[in-house]
Each structure stands twice: as C-alpha cells, then as structure tokens.
Design a protein around this motif. Structure first.
Motif, mmCIF file in Angstrom:
data_model
loop_
_atom_site.group_PDB
_atom_site.id
_atom_site.type_symbol
_atom_site.label_atom_id
_atom_site.label_comp_id
_atom_site.label_asym_id
_atom_site.label_seq_id
_atom_site.Cartn_x
_atom_site.Cartn_y
_atom_site.Cartn_z
ATOM 1 N N VAL A 50 16.621 -2.702 35.304
ATOM 2 C CA VAL A 50 16.443 -3.037 33.890
ATOM 3 C C VAL A 50 17.803 -3.272 33.225
ATOM 4 O O VAL A 50 17.977 -4.222 32.457
ATOM 5 C CB VAL A 50 15.663 -1.922 33.156
ATOM 6 N N TYR A 51 18.776 -2.429 33.541
ATOM 7 C CA TYR A 51 20.109 -2.562 32.950
ATOM 8 C C TYR A 51 20.790 -3.848 33.425
ATOM 9 O O TYR A 51 21.386 -4.576 32.639
ATOM 10 C CB TYR A 51 20.965 -1.345 33.311
ATOM 11 N N ASN A 52 20.692 -4.132 34.712
ATOM 12 C CA ASN A 52 21.396 -5.279 35.293
ATOM 13 C C ASN A 52 20.674 -6.602 35.075
ATOM 14 O O ASN A 52 21.187 -7.647 35.463
ATOM 15 C CB ASN A 52 21.628 -5.053 36.785
ATOM 16 N N LYS A 53 19.502 -6.564 34.480
ATOM 17 C CA LYS A 53 18.737 -7.791 34.254
ATOM 18 C C LYS A 53 19.511 -8.762 33.368
ATOM 19 O O LYS A 53 19.414 -9.964 33.527
ATOM 20 C CB LYS A 53 17.393 -7.438 33.627
ATOM 21 N N ILE A 74 13.171 11.339 46.566
ATOM 22 C CA ILE A 74 12.743 9.957 46.757
ATOM 23 C C ILE A 74 12.351 9.343 45.420
ATOM 24 O O ILE A 74 12.711 8.202 45.113
ATOM 25 C CB ILE A 74 11.587 9.892 47.773
ATOM 26 N N ARG A 75 11.619 10.106 44.601
ATOM 27 C CA ARG A 75 11.227 9.591 43.280
ATOM 28 C C ARG A 75 12.423 9.368 42.384
ATOM 29 O O ARG A 75 12.470 8.403 41.619
ATOM 30 C CB ARG A 75 10.244 10.546 42.611
ATOM 31 N N VAL A 76 13.430 10.256 42.456
ATOM 32 C CA VAL A 76 14.638 10.083 41.646
ATOM 33 C C VAL A 76 15.370 8.810 42.060
ATOM 34 O O VAL A 76 15.833 8.039 41.213
ATOM 35 C CB VAL A 76 15.559 11.317 41.747
ATOM 36 N N ALA A 77 15.487 8.576 43.364
ATOM 37 C CA ALA A 77 16.155 7.362 43.840
ATOM 38 C C ALA A 77 15.414 6.110 43.377
ATOM 39 O O ALA A 77 16.031 5.134 42.931
ATOM 40 C CB ALA A 77 16.262 7.383 45.357
ATOM 41 N N ALA A 78 14.079 6.125 43.452
ATOM 42 C CA ALA A 78 13.288 4.980 42.987
ATOM 43 C C ALA A 78 13.428 4.800 41.477
ATOM 44 O O ALA A 78 13.556 3.666 40.994
ATOM 45 C CB ALA A 78 11.824 5.171 43.375
ATOM 46 N N TYR A 79 13.446 5.905 40.750
ATOM 47 C CA TYR A 79 13.604 5.847 39.292
ATOM 48 C C TYR A 79 14.970 5.276 38.921
ATOM 49 O O TYR A 79 15.081 4.428 38.035
ATOM 50 C CB TYR A 79 13.424 7.251 38.716
ATOM 51 N N GLN A 80 16.024 5.727 39.610
ATOM 52 C CA GLN A 80 17.364 5.219 39.336
ATOM 53 C C GLN A 80 17.458 3.730 39.658
ATOM 54 O O GLN A 80 18.128 2.977 38.951
ATOM 55 C CB GLN A 80 18.402 5.995 40.138
#
Length: 167
Positions: free
Chosen positions: A92-95, A80-86
């Motif tokens: 941030v990248y798509n901003k 769950i944390r990995v999915a939230a981190y991704q």
C-alpha cells in the motif's frame, strides 16, 4: 475536574484491555502469545458463562496442557501473519512510489532547500534552482551534477531532490 490525576488508577485496566484484545497483525491477543492460552476475564468469574462456569478441573487441566503444547505453533502462525501483514502495508505504501531513473547527460533542476532560499522572496521564492547536467551515476538513485559550464557540484544528489528538465 475531579478525575485529574486518576490516570494511574485506570492504567492497569487499560493495559489489561490492550493485552486481551486481538491484534490485526497477528490475529491473536498478546496475552495468548505469551501465556499460550486465552485470558479469563474477571467478569466471567463473577457471572458464570458457558466458557467458564461449565468447565471441570480435569477438563481444564487437559485444555491447559494442550495449550502449552501448541503455543509454539500459535507463535509461528502469528509470525507468518505478521510477515503477510507487513507485506500488505508495504504494498500500500509503495503503490505511489515512482522510480525516477536519470541518465548521464540529462538536464535536471535541483530542489532549493530552505537555507538556500532568498528570505525576501516570501512564498513566491523559487523551489527549484539552476540547470544542471548529470555528470555521473554514483549509486542507486544518487547522481553527481555539473553546471552547464562543466564545473562539478559538490557531493552527490538524490533523485528525490532532482527534477528532469524538459526542453
């Protein structure tokens, strides 16, 4: 350079430190995700700490069995944390991504690729070429081009390589 070639001797310690360091994406150490328990460092065995020195065998066995029972929950929380981190990284990248939508009939310029540039022009070579019309929308962000005379340009072009021409 007396240390040259000694990296092979240091490699196990580097790997050990990497496996016992909590990762940002999971919040856990790779060792704990695999084995289900936190690692006891060799220095804790040599110099007894409260975590290691005051532990009795029966309490330790109970803790280990509890850790084995809850390792699946630990791994699920890490997923769950990995999915939230991704998701945070993608946001941030798509901003800075700006979607360009072009319509049939729009006039565009096409990016000049290095193999199509005039080599004698140097740094003053044109980076955009021609004046084209959008002939058809092929797919998401893909367009067929035609020259101003109506001749079709071979293959579809991505919106990344096109720039809207303002009259």
């Amino acid at each position: 350079m007396t240390c040259k070639g000694k990296w092979a001797e240091e490699l196990p310690w580097v790997l050990w430190s990497d496996r016992t360091t909590p990762k940002t994406s999971t919040g856990q150490t790779p060792y704990s995700l695999v084995c289900g328990t936190e690692v006891v460092l060799p220095t804790e065995i040599m110099v007894p700490t409260a975590r290691y020195g005051l532990l009795k065998n029966d309490v330790n066995n109970a803790e280990l069995s509890h850790d084995k029972d809850t390792v699946d929950e630990l791994r699920e929380m890490a997923k769950i944390r990995v999915a939230a981190y991704q998701q945070r990284v993608a946001n941030v990248y798509n901003k800075h991504v700006h979607i360009r939508t072009l319509c049939v009939g729009d006039m565009v310029l096409r990016k000049t690729f290095q193999n199509m540039m005039d080599m004698t022009a140097g740094k003053f070579a044109d980076t955009w070429e021609g004046l084209y019309l959008i002939d058809a929308v092929v797919g998401r962000g893909e367009y067929r081009l035609a020259t101003m005379d109506g001749m079709r340009v071979p293959r579809a072009w991505s919106a990344l390589h096109l720039k809207l021409y303002h009259v």
